[in-house]
Scaffold this active site. Structure first.
Site, PDB file in Angstrom:
ATOM      1  N   ASP A  29     -11.257 -23.528 -18.298  1.00 28.88           N
ATOM      2  CA  ASP A  29     -10.336 -22.748 -19.127  1.00 28.88           C
ATOM      3  C   ASP A  29     -11.150 -22.291 -20.340  1.00 28.88           C
ATOM      4  O   ASP A  29     -11.416 -23.072 -21.250  1.00 28.88           O
ATOM      5  CB  ASP A  29      -9.150 -23.620 -19.560  1.00 28.88           C
ATOM      6  CG  ASP A  29      -8.231 -22.887 -20.546  1.00 28.88           C
ATOM      7  OD1 ASP A  29      -8.504 -21.712 -20.867  1.00 28.88           O
ATOM      8  OD2 ASP A  29      -7.236 -23.504 -20.984  1.00 28.88           O
ATOM      9  N   TRP A  54      -4.389 -28.237 -24.597  1.00 27.04           N
ATOM     10  CA  TRP A  54      -4.373 -27.321 -23.452  1.00 27.04           C
ATOM     11  C   TRP A  54      -4.916 -28.025 -22.216  1.00 27.04           C
ATOM     12  O   TRP A  54      -4.383 -27.871 -21.111  1.00 27.04           O
ATOM     13  CB  TRP A  54      -5.173 -26.056 -23.743  1.00 27.04           C
ATOM     14  CG  TRP A  54      -4.572 -25.208 -24.827  1.00 27.04           C
ATOM     15  CD1 TRP A  54      -5.139 -24.909 -26.038  1.00 27.04           C
ATOM     16  CD2 TRP A  54      -3.290 -24.565 -24.816  1.00 27.04           C
ATOM     17  NE1 TRP A  54      -4.280 -24.112 -26.765  1.00 27.04           N
ATOM     18  CE2 TRP A  54      -3.153 -23.887 -26.048  1.00 27.04           C
ATOM     19  CE3 TRP A  54      -2.242 -24.490 -23.884  1.00 27.04           C
ATOM     20  CZ2 TRP A  54      -2.013 -23.149 -26.371  1.00 27.04           C
ATOM     21  CZ3 TRP A  54      -1.115 -23.759 -24.205  1.00 27.04           C
ATOM     22  CH2 TRP A  54      -1.005 -23.095 -25.437  1.00 27.04           C
ATOM     23  N   LYS A 111      -7.269 -14.089 -26.952  1.00 25.41           N
ATOM     24  CA  LYS A 111      -8.059 -14.729 -28.003  1.00 25.41           C
ATOM     25  C   LYS A 111      -9.327 -13.920 -28.259  1.00 25.41           C
ATOM     26  O   LYS A 111      -9.576 -13.496 -29.367  1.00 25.41           O
ATOM     27  CB  LYS A 111      -8.446 -16.162 -27.604  1.00 25.41           C
ATOM     28  CG  LYS A 111      -7.299 -17.016 -27.061  1.00 25.41           C
ATOM     29  CD  LYS A 111      -6.474 -17.671 -28.139  1.00 25.41           C
ATOM     30  CE  LYS A 111      -5.142 -18.191 -27.652  1.00 25.41           C
ATOM     31  NZ  LYS A 111      -5.192 -19.270 -26.668  1.00 25.41           N
TER      32      LYS A 111
END
Ligand SMILES: *Cc1c(COP(=O)(O)O)cnc(C)c1O
Length: 371
Positions: free
Chosen positions: A185, A116, A209
């Site tokens: 992030d 990511w 999440k």
């Protein structure tokens, strides 16, 4: 013995609801789901459900304001912080952050500690001089680079990092110690523990999440950092558009669910309380992994994630059986990401301790039969 469909597992209220270790979209607190159910098809006395009324109605406005108030309480946010409910996922933030904050004649630093993080870097490099301050790609992102070898630019507009590596199972224990504002992030560990908020300029997290359903991205941005953004910017991609007013239709149902999850978290005791629970769950699982050679953790021990626990078995054949038999035992979604292989147990806030206990028991049982 009752079938799984008819059983109520320890820590659960609904027959047939199993222990869910999915990486995302992931488990939600069961009380939140039951409250959602109770509030459909009629919300309060408005004559319709919350999905079917204006995003400018007093009822939705109240939901969004309460969600913001919960976040302020949980993180101790001052009025300097804006709280935005955006769309496009964390993936759009990979672009929106540098579009707003990477100056034409400046730089931004990136810690590349997972796929990511690498995607975030790639989007920033389309727009300007995004530097790799450090990377752990040489060993498949299984560790965190030592801060002593980071190549930082003291003039960088920000340092971007991914607090938790969802795929490979590593996590920063604390914030990177740098002079420039942090951009994070936090998709897979947002609100899993207290953070040092003053070090950040901006934090973003896809809700699916750890804080809610798919469809909303939480963005926290500090006002002095916001004022440094590039201008002009396309309207929808300018954070300033969203801090100024409710510009367009937000993902109302996702925000409504997030409000409930945040309230659940506050009732539990907030971030210090959930951090203790998360710590204990992770500890229990890693202790079991380390107890024999049958299971082998894939992340460097000092970098292990408390959210996504990754491990291997002696063969791929056994890993396949493990995932299949676990499912029959009521343990869902344990298959590792294809880039790492093996097993991944995502044990986010809403994963009950009973689920981890059941997983550890299953691991004992599986090793006795196949070890
Ligand atoms: C899941 C995830 C993403 C991608 O999120 P989308 O909302 O699907 O764009 C980005 N970063 C991290 C750390 C993630 O875990």
């Amino acid at each position: 013995m009752q079938t799984l469909e008819a059983r109520i597992l320890p820590g659960m209220q609904t027959p047939g609801r199993l222990y869910n270790f999915a990486a995302g979209p992931a488990v939600l607190p069961e009380p939140v789901l039951l409250e959602m159910k109770a509030e459909l098809p009629l919300y309060k006395n408005v004559g319709a459900s919350i999905l079917e009324i204006s995003h400018r109605s007093p009822e939705y406005t109240d939901v969004a304001e309460r969600a913001r108030a919960h976040l302020r309480r949980l993180l101790g946010l001052s009025d300097d912080w804006h709280i935005l409910f955006l769309q496009g996922g964390a993936s759009l933030q990979f672009h929106q952050v540098p579009l707003n904050f990477l100056p034409k004649d400046g730089t931004a630093d990136y810690l590349v500690t997972g796929s990511w993080a690498k995607k975030a870097l790639k989007e920033a490099q389309f727009l300007g001089n995004a530097r790799v301050a450090a990377s752990s790609e040489d060993r498949n992102f299984s560790y965190l680079p030592d801060p002593a070898v980071w190549d930082l630019d003291p003039a960088a507009a920000y340092l971007h990092f991914t607090s938790n590596n969802t795929i490979f199972g590593t996590q920063f224990a604390t914030e990177p110690q740098v002079e420039v504002p942090l951009v994070c992030d936090a998709s897979s560990d947002f609100l899993s523990r207290p953070i040092d908020i003053d070090r950040y300029g901006l934090i973003y997290a896809g809700a699916q999440k750890n804080v809610g359903p798919a469809g909303v991205t939480l963005v926290l941005v500090r006002d002095d950092f916001l004022q440094r953004r590039n201008r002009p910017l396309p309207t929808l991609l300018d954070y300033g558009t969203h801090t100024a007013k409710l510009f367009h239709t937000p993902p109302v149902y996702a925000v409504y669910v997030v409000e409930k999850v945040l309230r659940w978290l506050l009732d539990l005791g907030g971030l210090a309380a959930i951090a203790k629970i998360n710590e204990a769950k992770a500890q229990q699982l890693y202790t079991r992994i380390d107890a024999s050679d049958f299971y082998r953790g894939t992340a460097a021990p000092e970098a292990r994630s408390k959210m996504n626990v990754t491990f291997r078995l002696p063969s791929e054949e056994l890993e396949k059986r493990f995932v299949e038999e676990a499912k029959e035992a009521g343990l869902l979604a344990l298959k590792g990401h294809r880039s790492v292989g093996g097993i991944r147990a995502s044990i986010y806030n809403a994963c009950p301790p009973e689920a981890v206990e059941a997983l550890v028991d299953f691991m004992d049982h599986f090793e006795r039969r196949h070890g």
